[in-house]
Design a protein around this motif. Structure first.
Motif, short mmCIF file in Angstrom:
data_model
loop_
_atom_site.label_atom_id
_atom_site.label_comp_id
_atom_site.label_asym_id
_atom_site.label_seq_id
_atom_site.Cartn_x
_atom_site.Cartn_y
_atom_site.Cartn_z
N ALA A 29 -124.55 32.44 3.26
CA ALA A 29 -124.36 32.15 1.83
C ALA A 29 -123.20 32.96 1.25
O ALA A 29 -122.40 32.43 0.47
N VAL A 30 -123.10 34.22 1.63
CA VAL A 30 -122.01 35.07 1.13
C VAL A 30 -120.67 34.53 1.61
O VAL A 30 -119.72 34.42 0.82
N TYR A 31 -120.57 34.19 2.88
CA TYR A 31 -119.32 33.69 3.44
C TYR A 31 -118.93 32.35 2.80
O TYR A 31 -117.78 32.14 2.43
N GLU A 32 -119.90 31.45 2.65
CA GLU A 32 -119.64 30.15 2.02
C GLU A 32 -119.13 30.35 0.60
O GLU A 32 -118.17 29.69 0.18
N THR A 33 -119.73 31.27 -0.13
CA THR A 33 -119.29 31.54 -1.51
C THR A 33 -117.87 32.10 -1.52
O THR A 33 -117.03 31.68 -2.32
N PHE A 34 -117.61 33.05 -0.63
CA PHE A 34 -116.26 33.61 -0.52
C PHE A 34 -115.24 32.49 -0.28
O PHE A 34 -114.21 32.42 -0.94
N VAL A 35 -115.52 31.63 0.67
CA VAL A 35 -114.58 30.55 1.03
C VAL A 35 -114.35 29.64 -0.16
O VAL A 35 -113.20 29.29 -0.47
N ARG A 36 -115.41 29.27 -0.85
CA ARG A 36 -115.26 28.36 -1.99
C ARG A 36 -114.43 29.00 -3.10
O ARG A 36 -113.54 28.35 -3.66
N VAL A 37 -114.71 30.26 -3.42
CA VAL A 37 -113.94 30.94 -4.47
C VAL A 37 -112.48 31.09 -4.05
O VAL A 37 -111.56 30.86 -4.85
N TYR A 38 -112.26 31.46 -2.80
CA TYR A 38 -110.89 31.59 -2.28
C TYR A 38 -110.13 30.27 -2.42
O TYR A 38 -108.99 30.23 -2.89
N LEU A 39 -110.76 29.16 -2.03
CA LEU A 39 -110.09 27.86 -2.08
C LEU A 39 -109.83 27.40 -3.50
O LEU A 39 -108.76 26.86 -3.79
N VAL A 40 -110.78 27.64 -4.40
CA VAL A 40 -110.57 27.26 -5.79
C VAL A 40 -109.44 28.10 -6.39
O VAL A 40 -108.60 27.58 -7.14
N ASP A 41 -109.39 29.38 -6.04
CA ASP A 41 -108.32 30.24 -6.54
C ASP A 41 -106.95 29.78 -6.02
O ASP A 41 -105.97 29.76 -6.75
N LYS A 42 -106.92 29.37 -4.78
CA LYS A 42 -105.67 28.96 -4.15
C LYS A 42 -105.25 27.54 -4.55
O LYS A 42 -104.06 27.26 -4.66
N LEU A 128 -112.60 42.27 5.83
CA LEU A 128 -112.98 41.20 6.74
C LEU A 128 -112.52 39.85 6.19
O LEU A 128 -111.89 39.05 6.90
N PHE A 129 -112.78 39.60 4.91
CA PHE A 129 -112.38 38.33 4.30
C PHE A 129 -110.86 38.19 4.26
O PHE A 129 -110.33 37.10 4.46
N LYS A 130 -110.16 39.27 4.00
CA LYS A 130 -108.69 39.24 4.00
C LYS A 130 -108.18 38.88 5.40
O LYS A 130 -107.25 38.08 5.56
N SER A 131 -108.81 39.44 6.42
CA SER A 131 -108.44 39.12 7.80
C SER A 131 -108.68 37.64 8.10
O SER A 131 -107.87 37.00 8.77
N VAL A 132 -109.77 37.09 7.58
CA VAL A 132 -110.08 35.67 7.78
C VAL A 132 -108.99 34.80 7.15
O VAL A 132 -108.48 33.87 7.77
N THR A 133 -108.62 35.11 5.90
CA THR A 133 -107.60 34.29 5.24
C THR A 133 -106.24 34.44 5.92
O THR A 133 -105.50 33.47 6.03
N ASP A 134 -105.94 35.63 6.41
CA ASP A 134 -104.69 35.83 7.15
C ASP A 134 -104.67 34.98 8.42
O ASP A 134 -103.65 34.35 8.74
N LEU A 135 -105.78 34.97 9.15
CA LEU A 135 -105.87 34.16 10.37
C LEU A 135 -105.68 32.68 10.04
O LEU A 135 -104.97 31.96 10.75
#
Length: 141
Positions: A29-42, A128-135
């Motif tokens: 749930a935390v990861y899914e929320t992070f991804v959604r917020v990241y994508l909406v921001d981007k 960790l999340f920054k590393s994911v977005t960088d990858l």
């Protein structure tokens, strides 16, 4: 239970007492929320369907498996412990679009995220999340 759900923090031993699949349940749930917020921001003006398509690229078992394999050597001993607990947990089911090894690595990744979240390790979780977005931006998953 505290009334302030955003400030509940568990200690390491308390999280060790929880099933790794339950910790992964939180991490998912935390990861899914992070991804959604990241994508909406981007992509603030992207259609919701397209946001969903992009989110799937992050959250599918294959991607999570690739992510954790690339980041595994950067984990602390304790983080590696929780990743392995999740990876080695027997869930009894495997999604139709993932093989068993990918699914287990993805579960380990989600367990790690859940551990970091539950213990309030925000700096480590952000790293960790920054590393994911960088990858992702480098096309590595």
């Amino acid at each position: 239970m505290k009334n302030d759900l955003f400030n509940i923090k568990w200690d390491d031993n308390s999280v060790r007492q929880i099933s790794p699949l339950t910790v992964a349940f939180v991490g998912d749930a935390v990861y899914e929320t992070f991804v959604r917020v990241y994508l909406v921001d981007k992509h603030r003006n992207m259609h919701v369907h397209n946001l969903h398509v992009e989110a799937v690229k992050f959250v599918k078992a294959h991607s999570q498996s690739e992510i954790i394999k690339k980041l595994e050597t950067k984990l602390s001993e304790e983080e590696l412990y929780f990743f392995k607990r999740g990876r080695n947990a027997k869930s009894g089911t495997v999604p139709k679009n993932a093989d068993v090894q990918e699914y287990r690595f993805a579960t380990g990744f989600e367990t790690l995220v859940g551990f970091l979240y539950l213990t309030g390790r925000w700096d480590r979780l952000n790293l960790l999340f920054k590393s994911v977005t960088d990858l992702r931006e480098r096309g590595e998953f």
